[in-house]
Design an enzyme around this catalytic site. Structure first.
Site, PDB file in Angstrom:
ATOM      1  N   SER A 146       0.864  -1.187  -0.036  1.00 17.74           N
ATOM      2  CA  SER A 146       0.096   0.028   0.029  1.00 17.74           C
ATOM      3  C   SER A 146       1.047   1.239   0.091  1.00 17.74           C
ATOM      4  CB  SER A 146      -0.908   0.186   1.214  1.00 17.74           C
ATOM      5  OG  SER A 146      -1.626   1.221   1.239  1.00 17.74           O
ATOM      6  N   TYR A 159      -1.962  -0.186  10.292  1.00 20.76           N
ATOM      7  CA  TYR A 159      -1.889  -0.510   8.914  1.00 20.76           C
ATOM      8  C   TYR A 159      -0.740  -0.343   8.319  1.00 20.76           C
ATOM      9  CZ  TYR A 159      -3.715  -1.902   4.546  1.00 20.76           C
ATOM     10  OH  TYR A 159      -3.860  -2.511   2.910  1.00 20.76           O
TER      11      TYR A 159
END
Length: 250
Positions: A146, A159
């Protein structure tokens, strides 16, 4: 890189295959000729995938498995070796978001789950199938990352930290295998119309985002035998390769 590779005769392992991008990657790889080992914890989603793959004339083996079942992951490589004797492609896609919250307010249970699934589970998966991928004629590993792994975005600490850890694991793994045939790359899929994206951005209009099928169509070609890059990140929104290493000090 847009053309779909010929995956006839290839064996591909895809985690998080019951929905979203993982589902579409598994389906498109099966359409391209691969036998897909589809791993996910949601049995219903796996069965829907199996129906779609069969309807497309492909084949799949379903493996209901949670990435926090570390012993199960450890056994997976051995089971694949015993049944098929090889593995050509790994797509490490499974992951959880956790909560979007200040670092100091994140619950310990949530943080532990994010790290267990996204980091430890992925590492144990890599460890489990590494010998099979290294012995393949043109082994390919695709690790879904990501963009938040490379920016300090407020409230995304858990995250982002997990994806930063995965990025480094994959890059080191690639460096260790740079002289072999195995190519290992990361992918930033970018904003995509998924359940996780809706969790993270509840006010966003999903119709403004690419579908999982559109995003997957740009990721599947990375499994092709003609891919020479390794240890890099493929940015789906721009279609470009990036060296994720930070700039050298001035």
């Amino acid at each position: 890189m847009t053309s779909m590779p010929d995956l006839n005769g290839k064996l591909a392992l895809v985690t998080g295959a019951s929905r979203g991008i993982g589902y579409e990657i598994a389906l498109q790889m099966a359409r391209a000729g691969a036998h897909v080992i589809a791993v996910a914890r949601t049995v219903g989603g796996l069965e829907e995938l199996d129906d779609a793959i069969k309807a497309a004339g492909g084949e799949a083996t379903l493996v209901p498995l949670d990435l926090t079942d570390f012993e199960g992951i450890d056994r997976l490589g051995g089971v694949i070796a015993e049944r098929w004797g090889r593995l050509d492609i790994l797509v490490a896609n499974a992951g959880v978001l956790g909560t979007i919250t200040p670092v100091a307010q994140m619950k310990a249970k949530t943080f532990d789950e994010v790290m267990a699934v996204n980091v430890t589970g992925t590492w144990r998966l890599i460890r489990s199938v590494d010998p099979l991928l290294r012995s393949a004629e043109a082994g390919r590993a695709i690790v879904i990352s990501s963009s938040v792994a490379h920016k300090a975005k407020s409230y995304w600490g858990g995250y982002a930290a997990s994806k930063a850890a995965i990025d480094m694991l994959a890059r080191v793994w690639a460096a260790e295998n740079a002289k072999g045939a195995l190519r290992i790359n990361l992918v930033n899929p970018g904003p995509t119309r998924t359940h996780m994206r809706a969790q993270a951005m509840p006010g966003e209009n999903p119709d403004t985002l690419p579908t999982p099928a559109q995003t997957a169509a740009k990721i599947v070609p990375l499994a092709g035998a003609d891919v020479t890059q390794t240890g890099l990140i493929f940015d789906v929104p721009t279609g470009s390769w990036m060296d994720v290493a930070p700039p050298a000090p001035a």
